[in-house]
Design a protein around this motif. Structure first.
Motif, PDB file in Angstrom:
ATOM      1  N   ALA A 116      -0.995   4.905  -1.852  1.00 34.03           N
ATOM      2  CA  ALA A 116       0.406   5.192  -2.282  1.00 34.03           C
ATOM      3  C   ALA A 116       0.194   5.778  -3.519  1.00 34.03           C
ATOM      4  CB  ALA A 116       1.439   3.741  -2.260  1.00 34.03           C
ATOM      5  N   PHE A 207       1.576   4.522   3.931  1.00 34.46           N
ATOM      6  CA  PHE A 207       2.163   4.323   2.557  1.00 34.46           C
ATOM      7  C   PHE A 207       2.013   5.668   1.509  1.00 34.46           C
ATOM      8  CE2 PHE A 207       2.616  -0.014   3.986  1.00 34.46           C
ATOM      9  CZ  PHE A 207       3.456  -0.509   3.269  1.00 34.46           C
ATOM     10  N   PHE A 251       8.198  -3.432   2.801  1.00 35.15           N
ATOM     11  CA  PHE A 251       6.789  -2.906   2.821  1.00 35.15           C
ATOM     12  C   PHE A 251       5.677  -3.767   3.013  1.00 35.15           C
ATOM     13  CE2 PHE A 251       8.693   1.084   0.543  1.00 35.15           C
ATOM     14  CZ  PHE A 251       9.713   1.302   1.578  1.00 35.15           C
TER      15      PHE A 251
END
Length: 315
Positions: A116, A207, A251
């Motif tokens: 991410a 992600f 998430f």
């Protein structure tokens, strides 16, 4: 489109923060496994004898009634003690190669967070450096730029995640060779490890697209990372515990089911006091649903990022 993707790969390779994060992750793995190897006892004769003595002491304590009354499921105290006191629980604290799969699963959250952050970094670098206007002069079609960047970010993050986990596996195998054992590793174990690596890397790539979307909407790397961390604090830790129905669409919880490949039981910390429905008390999040949840959020976030990128001026 091929030239645009090639330029995005070149742009990703030129970001200094990317090799810094990768080197930091690899060094962290090496340091962590080295410390774990040092503190591990090893399966020498002294440790084995000590574990045997502790096991015999535990059996005697159980037979003396120190483990409480015998449950109804057991016919005798001896049967209960045989089940309650297991010899493997008193073995030396050493490294076993068959623990690698659990280790990969335990570090999956770190790999996903790395993905991410890399997505936010690669997505926000041009905004932070003020070079987005130059890029749009060369390629004015913004959706093509975002699509190419999404392809490159997902591929780069997937490759880094696979490499990091292979490095972890190799370093752990070295630690096992020094102070551990390969005995007990089941047949087909490396196939299961490979599936775990691909599963975690795929989740990390997804992600990274969320991080890319946050950075595109916020127009900077810092905004992308801050938005992602803010989501984890506000939604994952607060709203999901306050409104239980939202927990199945978050998430973080989906990532656990995705990387483990097993259903995740979600329990409501604030159940209704009067006539609660079963789904208000707990919910079993299946891996398939978790993947669909994250993929759905990726699509939504990229659509919002596309609209923001296309509709706002670049100054």
């Amino acid at each position: 489109m091929r030239r645009l993707i090639s330029s995005e790969f070149l742009r990703a390779r030129s970001r200094r923060v990317v090799p810094m994060m990768v080197v930091g992750a690899l060094a962290g793995v090496l340091i962590g496994v080295t410390i774990g190897t040092i503190v591990a006892e090893g399966k020498d004769s002294t440790a084995v004898r000590r574990g045997q003595r502790m096991y015999e002491l535990g059996v005697r304590r159980c037979l003396d009634g120190n483990y409480g009354p015998v449950p109804d499921a057991y016919a005798s105290l001896e049967e209960f003690c045989t089940e309650a006191v297991r010899p493997e629980s008193f073995g030396p604290d050493s490294l076993d190669f068959f623990d690698l799969d659990a280790l990969l699963e335990g570090t999956a959250s770190l790999v996903i967070m790395l993905g991410a952050f890399l997505g936010a970094t690669l997505g926000g670098a041009d905004w932070s450096a003020g070079t987005m206007g130059t890029l749009l002069t060369w390629e004015p079609r913004r959706l093509r730029i975002l699509a190419a960047r999404a392809v490159v970010v997902s591929i780069v993050v997937f490759a880094i995640a696979v490499g990091a986990q292979i490095w972890l596996s190799a370093v752990f195998a070295g630690g096992v060779a020094v102070k551990g054992s390969f005995v007990g590793t089941p047949d087909g174990f490396m196939g299961d490890v490979a599936i775990s690596i691909v599963r975690v890397a795929s989740a990390s790539a997804l992600f990274s697209l969320i991080g890319l979307a946050f950075a595109t909407i916020g127009r900077s790397t810092v905004s992308g990372i801050s938005a992602f961390l803010g989501y984890l604090i506000i939604v994952e830790l607060f709203i999901a515990n306050l409104v239980f129905v939202t927990a199945r669409f978050t998430f973080g919880r989906a990532a656990v089911a995705m990387t483990s490949g097993e259903a995740l039981l979600l329990v409501n910390p604030r159940p209704p006091r009067v006539d609660p429905a079963p789904d208000q008390l707990e919910f079993l999040l299946q891996p398939g649903r978790a993947w669909l949840t994250v993929i759905g959020w990726v699509v939504v976030m990229l659509l919002v990022a596309s609209a923001s990128f296309r509709g706002r001026d670049v100054t």
